[in-house]
Scaffold this active site. Structure first.
Site, PDB file in Angstrom:
ATOM      1  N   GLN A  82      30.131-117.015   6.402  1.00  0.00           N
ATOM      2  CA  GLN A  82      29.393-115.875   6.934  1.00  0.00           C
ATOM      3  C   GLN A  82      30.241-115.050   7.898  1.00  0.00           C
ATOM      4  O   GLN A  82      31.309-115.478   8.329  1.00  0.00           O
ATOM      5  CB  GLN A  82      28.125-116.382   7.639  1.00  0.00           C
ATOM      6  CG  GLN A  82      28.399-117.534   8.590  1.00  0.00           C
ATOM      7  CD  GLN A  82      27.230-118.505   8.746  1.00  0.00           C
ATOM      8  OE1 GLN A  82      26.132-118.278   8.235  1.00  0.00           O
ATOM      9  NE2 GLN A  82      27.451-119.582   9.471  1.00  0.00           N
ATOM     10  N   HIS A 123      15.537-122.092  22.420  1.00  0.00           N
ATOM     11  CA  HIS A 123      16.029-123.472  22.435  1.00  0.00           C
ATOM     12  C   HIS A 123      15.038-124.437  23.070  1.00  0.00           C
ATOM     13  O   HIS A 123      14.825-125.537  22.570  1.00  0.00           O
ATOM     14  CB  HIS A 123      17.403-123.530  23.121  1.00  0.00           C
ATOM     15  CG  HIS A 123      18.467-122.849  22.319  1.00  0.00           C
ATOM     16  ND1 HIS A 123      19.245-121.830  22.811  1.00  0.00           N
ATOM     17  CD2 HIS A 123      18.859-123.015  21.027  1.00  0.00           C
ATOM     18  CE1 HIS A 123      20.083-121.414  21.864  1.00  0.00           C
ATOM     19  NE2 HIS A 123      19.862-122.107  20.777  1.00  0.00           N
ATOM     20  N   GLU A 163      26.831-129.341  11.534  1.00  0.00           N
ATOM     21  CA  GLU A 163      26.933-127.878  11.417  1.00  0.00           C
ATOM     22  C   GLU A 163      27.939-127.573  10.315  1.00  0.00           C
ATOM     23  O   GLU A 163      29.044-128.115  10.318  1.00  0.00           O
ATOM     24  CB  GLU A 163      27.355-127.293  12.773  1.00  0.00           C
ATOM     25  CG  GLU A 163      27.878-125.885  12.762  1.00  0.00           C
ATOM     26  CD  GLU A 163      26.848-124.821  12.342  1.00  0.00           C
ATOM     27  OE1 GLU A 163      25.763-124.755  12.939  1.00  0.00           O
ATOM     28  OE2 GLU A 163      27.174-124.063  11.395  1.00  0.00           O
ATOM     29  N   GLY A 206      24.581-130.029   6.002  1.00  0.00           N
ATOM     30  CA  GLY A 206      23.389-130.755   6.432  1.00  0.00           C
ATOM     31  C   GLY A 206      22.515-131.195   5.273  1.00  0.00           C
ATOM     32  O   GLY A 206      21.867-132.250   5.337  1.00  0.00           O
ATOM     33  N   ASP A 247      17.884-126.113  13.092  1.00  0.00           N
ATOM     34  CA  ASP A 247      18.185-124.892  13.837  1.00  0.00           C
ATOM     35  C   ASP A 247      19.045-124.001  12.947  1.00  0.00           C
ATOM     36  O   ASP A 247      20.243-123.834  13.171  1.00  0.00           O
ATOM     37  CB  ASP A 247      18.917-125.275  15.130  1.00  0.00           C
ATOM     38  CG  ASP A 247      19.171-124.070  16.022  1.00  0.00           C
ATOM     39  OD1 ASP A 247      18.652-122.986  15.727  1.00  0.00           O
ATOM     40  OD2 ASP A 247      19.912-124.233  17.012  1.00  0.00           O
ATOM     41  N   GLY A 248      18.420-123.446  11.920  1.00  0.00           N
ATOM     42  CA  GLY A 248      19.168-122.675  10.940  1.00  0.00           C
ATOM     43  C   GLY A 248      18.937-121.187  11.068  1.00  0.00           C
ATOM     44  O   GLY A 248      18.163-120.721  11.909  1.00  0.00           O
ATOM     45  N   PRO A 259      23.141-117.937   3.312  1.00  0.00           N
ATOM     46  CA  PRO A 259      23.455-119.376   3.316  1.00  0.00           C
ATOM     47  C   PRO A 259      22.382-120.242   3.964  1.00  0.00           C
ATOM     48  O   PRO A 259      22.284-121.427   3.676  1.00  0.00           O
ATOM     49  CB  PRO A 259      24.774-119.466   4.094  1.00  0.00           C
ATOM     50  CG  PRO A 259      25.003-118.138   4.715  1.00  0.00           C
ATOM     51  CD  PRO A 259      24.158-117.141   4.011  1.00  0.00           C
TER      52      PRO A 259
END
Lengths: 277, 277
Positions: free
Chosen positions: A31, A62, A106, A138, A156-157, A163
């Protein structure tokens, strides 16, 4: 002179931030990664033109991804984070004394490297000895790993376009369930029901085929589309409201948004959501 | 071809909507009034370049301004609305069976005329016989009127910049208190604590000098700055959480956002707000 950086949603709405300086701009294997300084939100990370996090409002996202799950899982020792390259999610997880092993998977090492350099206040826990960071896929991990199960899994995408799309796939959720302890809790960001209604309700439906209890919850995130975001809590065992009081108290001493009232309140369902669940 | 209409906040953040058609554009004695059709939010009213309401998200703002006050005042028969030219606030007030006389004081007749023509779904209660609309200065009215006091007063004004500024003045709030029954409730929009922190906290401080109980509450409004808005509930007598169950039930049967859980939850204070109150 400062310039505007606009993120356009669905080609009909846009949010613009005045940028004073570009700190990083690169193309990874996955990306486009950009970090820049803005007048209103401090430093901002954008991936493929989408605002991911900012110094000013990252606490909202968060804290709300992490603490409802970490305070309601029967125990919260072993934690898996999928994504979260800016480091804000693991930082909040590691603030829990209960967390004694945190694995972050990640896919994009370049995001982590750029954030380590330019967003040090967000990713302020990279050196915590309880944290292991693996640069890997992942999805593969949750489908094939033989690691012991986790008490809490946090997804946490990015958005379900590009993607990040596979992180909204039922096969991926099935993999997460495979890696979750029977008393464990899964939490994920689940888009906004106000502008991305389909993505939100589709996520609810998929998770309900896998988990006994699926509860969306809500909070503000100004740099995301509509400013109003959702996360979803999924588990077979626990109740999302019935948080461990001592864990809530420990963590709320250092949070800027989350506390016990916010925890309970975030799960209140507006009529327009309740009708469609 | 459709064009972008951008609202810029504090010269450093902007929200843009793709406009397909302009329905109205005029300059009144007080302000610039525009109504246009957008792809994402349906028809939108902008005053002096600031988005005021949209067909798609107006329910959030109007329900949250009106129902917490209308369900917690000891009685909610006589209601005063200051501003609210689009008609959404009086529409929600008039959905309450308890409301038997509603006075709306709007300074700008041109806003009401334009909204009547182009936003009929928002102002759908103009012909209700319980409603009286007066085109007058709300500040003068609350300072000098000899009308009997009101059970509920709702301030539905623009931002504290330009002609709406006086609606954030302590003398105006004093006038509202003068016109409020001893058991009455005042509610008003109070900006966003996330981007317009000063306006939000300043409003809290002013109201606290006049009312025993002052409680901000929160909810999403995507077309307002940050997407996360606040309203404030002020009274000498009642408790904002202790709503009349039958009034809540009656009104929640027709709302799209508001219900008893949302009512209670909206008053939860984030840590960063609690610390500064």
């Amino acid at each position: 002179m400062s310039l505007w950086y606009d993120e356009t949603f669905r080609d009909n709405t846009r949010l613009g931030l005045r940028v004073t300086r570009t700190l990083y701009s690169g193309k990874s294997d996955y990306q486009k990664v950009e970090i820049f300084e803005t007048e209103a939100f401090g430093r901002v990370l954008a991936i493929d033109g989408v605002f991911m996090t900012s110094e000013r409002d990252e606490f909202l996202y968060h804290e709300m991804l992490v603490h409802p799950a970490m305070t309601t899982a029967k125990q919260a020792k072993r934690v898996l984070v999928i994504g979260g390259g800016d480091g804000g999610t693991v930082r909040e997880v590691l603030r829990h004394k209960s967390a004694d092993s945190v694995l972050m998977i990640e896919i994009d090492q370049q995001v982590v490297e750029a954030c380590k350099e330019h967003l040090p206040t967000i990713g302020s826990a990279w050196t915590d000895p309880r944290l292991e960071v693996r640069f890997a896929d992942g999805i593969d991990y949750v489908k094939t790993s033989n690691d012991p199960p986790f008490d809490v899994i946090l997804i946490d995408g990015t958005d379900p376009i590009g993607p990040g799309e596979v992180l909204f796939d039922i096969d991926f959720y099935r993999g997460c369930k495979r890696m979750l302890a029977p008393h464990g809790v899964l939490a994920l960001q689940s888009e906004t029901p106000l502008l991305f209604e389909e993505a939100f309700f589709e996520t609810q439906r998929k998770l309900k085929t896998l988990f006994e209890h699926v509860h969306p919850y809500f909070g503000p995130v100004p740099i995301y589309a509509s400013g109003y975001w959702s996360w979803t809590w999924a588990s077979d065992a626990a109740n999302p409201i019935d948080a461990d009081a001592s864990r809530v108290e420990q963590i709320s001493a250092g949070t800027r948004y989350y506390n016990s009232d916010i925890h309970r309140s975030a799960f209140a369902l507006p009529n327009y959501v309740r009708e469609k669940l």
